[in-house]
Scaffold this motif. Sequence first.
Motif, PDB file in Angstrom:
ATOM      1  N   TYR A 118     -10.133   3.190  -6.029  1.00  0.00           N
ATOM      2  CA  TYR A 118     -10.113   1.818  -6.518  1.00  0.00           C
ATOM      3  C   TYR A 118      -9.865   0.800  -5.397  1.00  0.00           C
ATOM      4  CZ  TYR A 118      -9.976   3.606 -11.308  1.00  0.00           C
ATOM      5  OH  TYR A 118     -10.279   4.223 -12.496  1.00  0.00           O
ATOM      6  N   ASP A 119      -9.851   1.259  -4.143  1.00  0.00           N
ATOM      7  CA  ASP A 119      -9.608   0.375  -2.982  1.00  0.00           C
ATOM      8  C   ASP A 119      -8.261  -0.321  -3.093  1.00  0.00           C
ATOM      9  OD1 ASP A 119     -12.083   0.935  -1.722  1.00  0.00           O
ATOM     10  OD2 ASP A 119     -13.095  -0.520  -3.014  1.00  0.00           O
ATOM     11  N   ILE A 147      -3.875   5.482 -18.436  1.00  0.00           N
ATOM     12  CA  ILE A 147      -3.153   6.365 -17.514  1.00  0.00           C
ATOM     13  C   ILE A 147      -3.138   5.749 -16.119  1.00  0.00           C
ATOM     14  CG2 ILE A 147      -3.226   8.594 -16.305  1.00  0.00           C
ATOM     15  CD1 ILE A 147      -4.251   9.847 -18.896  1.00  0.00           C
ATOM     16  N   THR A 148      -4.254   5.161 -15.700  1.00  0.00           N
ATOM     17  CA  THR A 148      -4.310   4.497 -14.397  1.00  0.00           C
ATOM     18  C   THR A 148      -3.246   3.412 -14.307  1.00  0.00           C
ATOM     19  OG1 THR A 148      -6.684   4.928 -14.146  1.00  0.00           O
ATOM     20  CG2 THR A 148      -5.762   3.143 -12.835  1.00  0.00           C
ATOM     21  N   LYS A 195       4.268   4.405  -9.709  1.00  0.00           N
ATOM     22  CA  LYS A 195       4.234   4.876  -8.318  1.00  0.00           C
ATOM     23  C   LYS A 195       3.916   3.782  -7.315  1.00  0.00           C
ATOM     24  CE  LYS A 195       3.072   9.389 -10.132  1.00  0.00           C
ATOM     25  NZ  LYS A 195       2.031  10.400 -10.388  1.00  0.00           N
ATOM     26  N   VAL A 196       4.098   2.525  -7.709  1.00  0.00           N
ATOM     27  CA  VAL A 196       3.785   1.417  -6.822  1.00  0.00           C
ATOM     28  C   VAL A 196       4.524   1.524  -5.493  1.00  0.00           C
ATOM     29  CG1 VAL A 196       5.545  -0.040  -7.934  1.00  0.00           C
ATOM     30  CG2 VAL A 196       3.684  -1.099  -6.623  1.00  0.00           C
ATOM     31  N   ARG A 205      -6.315  -5.875  -5.700  1.00  0.00           N
ATOM     32  CA  ARG A 205      -6.965  -4.770  -6.388  1.00  0.00           C
ATOM     33  C   ARG A 205      -5.970  -4.043  -7.295  1.00  0.00           C
ATOM     34  NH1 ARG A 205     -10.100  -4.003  -8.324  1.00  0.00           N
ATOM     35  NH2 ARG A 205     -10.778  -1.868  -7.931  1.00  0.00           N
ATOM     36  N   TYR A 206      -4.731  -3.901  -6.825  1.00  0.00           N
ATOM     37  CA  TYR A 206      -3.689  -3.244  -7.614  1.00  0.00           C
ATOM     38  C   TYR A 206      -3.525  -3.939  -8.966  1.00  0.00           C
ATOM     39  CZ  TYR A 206       1.014  -1.933  -9.149  1.00  0.00           C
ATOM     40  OH  TYR A 206       2.089  -1.514  -9.900  1.00  0.00           O
TER      41      TYR A 206
END
Length: 217
Positions: free
Chosen positions: A93-94, A137-138, A145-146, A156-157
């Motif tokens: 996902y970059d 889930i993503t 887990k950031v 992007r996050y």
Amino acid sequence: MNYTKTLREFCIQNQGRLFDVQYEQTHRFSLIPYKTLLKILNRLEDEKIVSSITKGVYIVNSDQHIDIDNAIKEYYADHFSGMMVGRAMYNYYDIGDQDDDTIQIYTNKIVSNNKSINKYHLIKFNTFFYDEVVSLITALELIEKVGSIKDIDYIRYHEEKESGIKSYSDEIIKEIITHHPYKYSTITTLDELLNRYSIKNNLINIYKENYKNALQK
């Protein structure tokens, strides 16, 4: 039934694909006793029809070139069977740019809780990975887990996290947390974000009920 003939014909029809003995015996070849299935596979390996790539996992040989990495991903992650998580997901996902010697996959195609094949670490997650499940889930993975994501691209996050949050439904979250434990702090953060986006939910009660049921087992 001629077990050897049946399995040989199945392999001929599925060249280039993986064969996980535990999973296949449980879900497709339950009529064949486990030890008998292993003996037949050893016989087929002698015939060059299959090759062992790790204990209990074979690749069905083919006249065409076989990419083992693609075969592993196709078997355990494609066709709603699973999804890559961890650094492989961040790179996809970059969100982060980082290499890892191990690729983690959540999958419904293993019987044990986890399994390792070469650089792949498989984690049992017994759900059907359709698009909305993968999206939510993503989001949960990104929330939880950031702190471990190196060189994070926060634009992007937040884009991927928001996309996952907007796929929320009570039915989907119940399916997810029934089969995989997320931290309570992750659930409360998701709850805060759902409220921010005015998404109606019963998240906290679903989590508490699931937690109570888990303690009673």
